[in-house]
Design a protein around this motif. Structure first.
Motif, PDB file in Angstrom:
ATOM      1  N   ILE A   1     -17.302  41.552   6.611  1.00  0.00           N
ATOM      2  CA  ILE A   1     -16.293  41.836   7.801  1.00  0.00           C
ATOM      3  C   ILE A   1     -16.001  43.306   7.711  1.00  0.00           C
ATOM      4  O   ILE A   1     -15.912  43.939   8.893  1.00  0.00           O
ATOM      5  N   ALA A   2     -15.895  44.006   6.528  1.00  0.00           N
ATOM      6  CA  ALA A   2     -15.571  45.467   6.731  1.00  0.00           C
ATOM      7  C   ALA A   2     -16.446  46.258   7.317  1.00  0.00           C
ATOM      8  O   ALA A   2     -16.051  47.044   7.897  1.00  0.00           O
TER       9      ALA A   2
ATOM     10  N   ARG B   1     -13.961  42.825  22.838  1.00  0.00           N
ATOM     11  CA  ARG B   1     -15.272  42.222  22.457  1.00  0.00           C
ATOM     12  C   ARG B   1     -15.419  42.523  20.924  1.00  0.00           C
ATOM     13  O   ARG B   1     -15.667  41.729  20.115  1.00  0.00           O
ATOM     14  N   PRO B   2     -15.149  43.507  20.287  1.00  0.00           N
ATOM     15  CA  PRO B   2     -14.929  43.697  18.695  1.00  0.00           C
ATOM     16  C   PRO B   2     -14.299  42.455  18.048  1.00  0.00           C
ATOM     17  O   PRO B   2     -14.427  41.822  16.992  1.00  0.00           O
TER      18      PRO B   2
ATOM     19  N   GLN C   1      -0.335  41.360   7.258  1.00  0.00           N
ATOM     20  CA  GLN C   1      -1.711  40.801   7.267  1.00  0.00           C
ATOM     21  C   GLN C   1      -1.875  39.657   8.586  1.00  0.00           C
ATOM     22  O   GLN C   1      -0.631  39.084   8.593  1.00  0.00           O
ATOM     23  N   ILE C   2      -3.000  39.786   9.254  1.00  0.00           N
ATOM     24  CA  ILE C   2      -3.031  38.703  10.319  1.00  0.00           C
ATOM     25  C   ILE C   2      -4.343  38.112  10.014  1.00  0.00           C
ATOM     26  O   ILE C   2      -5.154  38.590   9.127  1.00  0.00           O
ATOM     27  N   ASP C   3      -4.593  36.967  10.442  1.00  0.00           N
ATOM     28  CA  ASP C   3      -5.635  36.032  10.431  1.00  0.00           C
ATOM     29  C   ASP C   3      -6.596  36.625  11.106  1.00  0.00           C
ATOM     30  O   ASP C   3      -6.662  36.650  12.413  1.00  0.00           O
ATOM     31  N   ALA C   4      -7.960  37.005  10.295  1.00  0.00           N
ATOM     32  CA  ALA C   4      -9.061  37.632  11.165  1.00  0.00           C
ATOM     33  C   ALA C   4      -9.953  36.700  11.879  1.00  0.00           C
ATOM     34  O   ALA C   4     -10.913  37.146  12.603  1.00  0.00           O
ATOM     35  N   GLY C   5      -9.535  35.322  11.814  1.00  0.00           N
ATOM     36  CA  GLY C   5     -10.291  34.410  12.481  1.00  0.00           C
ATOM     37  C   GLY C   5      -9.813  34.111  14.060  1.00  0.00           C
ATOM     38  O   GLY C   5     -10.401  33.404  14.642  1.00  0.00           O
ATOM     39  N   SER C   6      -8.694  34.837  14.287  1.00  0.00           N
ATOM     40  CA  SER C   6      -8.092  34.973  15.728  1.00  0.00           C
ATOM     41  C   SER C   6      -8.278  36.317  16.463  1.00  0.00           C
ATOM     42  O   SER C   6      -7.875  37.254  16.008  1.00  0.00           O
ATOM     43  N   PRO C   7      -9.225  36.056  17.473  1.00  0.00           N
ATOM     44  CA  PRO C   7      -9.214  37.463  18.173  1.00  0.00           C
ATOM     45  C   PRO C   7      -7.949  38.134  18.927  1.00  0.00           C
ATOM     46  O   PRO C   7      -7.724  39.231  18.839  1.00  0.00           O
ATOM     47  N   LEU C   8      -6.924  37.114  19.128  1.00  0.00           N
ATOM     48  CA  LEU C   8      -6.050  37.506  19.776  1.00  0.00           C
ATOM     49  C   LEU C   8      -4.781  38.329  18.463  1.00  0.00           C
ATOM     50  O   LEU C   8      -4.247  39.387  18.731  1.00  0.00           O
ATOM     51  N   MET C   9      -5.068  37.901  17.436  1.00  0.00           N
ATOM     52  CA  MET C   9      -4.228  38.460  16.276  1.00  0.00           C
ATOM     53  C   MET C   9      -5.017  39.605  15.999  1.00  0.00           C
ATOM     54  O   MET C   9      -4.256  40.519  15.666  1.00  0.00           O
TER      55      MET C   9
ATOM     56  N   ILE D   1     -15.592  39.642  15.626  1.00  0.00           N
ATOM     57  CA  ILE D   1     -15.133  39.811  14.131  1.00  0.00           C
ATOM     58  C   ILE D   1     -14.627  38.349  13.781  1.00  0.00           C
ATOM     59  O   ILE D   1     -14.765  37.606  12.749  1.00  0.00           O
ATOM     60  N   ALA D   2     -13.776  37.813  14.865  1.00  0.00           N
ATOM     61  CA  ALA D   2     -13.250  36.524  14.499  1.00  0.00           C
ATOM     62  C   ALA D   2     -14.295  35.267  14.548  1.00  0.00           C
ATOM     63  O   ALA D   2     -14.004  34.365  13.683  1.00  0.00           O
ATOM     64  N   GLU D   3     -15.141  35.598  15.421  1.00  0.00           N
ATOM     65  CA  GLU D   3     -16.587  34.583  15.122  1.00  0.00           C
ATOM     66  C   GLU D   3     -17.130  34.435  13.872  1.00  0.00           C
ATOM     67  O   GLU D   3     -17.465  33.652  13.111  1.00  0.00           O
ATOM     68  N   ALA D   4     -17.491  35.782  13.298  1.00  0.00           N
ATOM     69  CA  ALA D   4     -18.122  35.862  12.145  1.00  0.00           C
ATOM     70  C   ALA D   4     -17.151  35.379  10.995  1.00  0.00           C
ATOM     71  O   ALA D   4     -17.466  34.672   9.914  1.00  0.00           O
ATOM     72  N   VAL D   5     -15.942  35.532  10.990  1.00  0.00           N
ATOM     73  CA  VAL D   5     -14.825  34.788  10.052  1.00  0.00           C
ATOM     74  C   VAL D   5     -14.908  33.503   9.957  1.00  0.00           C
ATOM     75  O   VAL D   5     -15.056  32.701   8.967  1.00  0.00           O
ATOM     76  N   THR D   6     -14.700  33.065  11.396  1.00  0.00           N
ATOM     77  CA  THR D   6     -14.833  31.641  11.517  1.00  0.00           C
ATOM     78  C   THR D   6     -16.037  30.864  11.231  1.00  0.00           C
ATOM     79  O   THR D   6     -16.041  30.034  10.220  1.00  0.00           O
ATOM     80  N   LYS D   7     -17.256  31.379  11.096  1.00  0.00           N
ATOM     81  CA  LYS D   7     -18.402  30.875  10.861  1.00  0.00           C
ATOM     82  C   LYS D   7     -18.659  30.921   9.135  1.00  0.00           C
ATOM     83  O   LYS D   7     -19.081  30.151   8.692  1.00  0.00           O
ATOM     84  N   SER D   8     -17.979  31.828   8.579  1.00  0.00           N
ATOM     85  CA  SER D   8     -18.199  32.016   6.965  1.00  0.00           C
ATOM     86  C   SER D   8     -17.234  31.193   6.420  1.00  0.00           C
ATOM     87  O   SER D   8     -17.517  30.546   5.435  1.00  0.00           O
TER      88      SER D   8
END
Length: 86
Positions: free
Chosen positions: A75-76, A17-18, A42-50, A22-29
């Motif tokens: 995001i922080a 869920r978290p 570093q990983i892409d924060a736009g991917s919940p799996l990552m 977070i990924a949804e907020a990054v994608t929308k930004s």
């Protein structure tokens, strides 16, 4: 790239869920955001799996990075809050 180190606040860590929120907020930004544990890759924060691959539990430090200061702060703040609280 500007970054900020925050402590994971969600009681289950950055799990399903978290990570999804977070990924949804990054994608929308529309702005690239990365997450990493200190000294880790570093990983892409736009991917919940990552995000879940970080294995970040509650209390783990996570480095949030983005060129957009407003998005970085948002995001922080999400990483630091308990996104599983009702």
């Amino acid at each position: 790239m500007p970054s900020k180190t925050v402590t994971v606040g969600s009681s289950v860590g950055l799990h399903a869920r978290p990570a999804a929120l977070i990924a949804e907020a990054v994608t929308k930004s529309g702005v690239p955001v990365t997450l990493a544990t200190p000294g880790g890759n570093q990983i892409d924060a736009g991917s919940p799996l990552m995000i879940m691959t970080l294995g970040a539990k509650q209390g783990t430090d996570v480095v949030v990075s983005s060129d957009d200061e407003a998005v970085l702060g948002r995001i922080a703040a999400m990483v630091a809050s308990d996104l599983d609280a009702d």
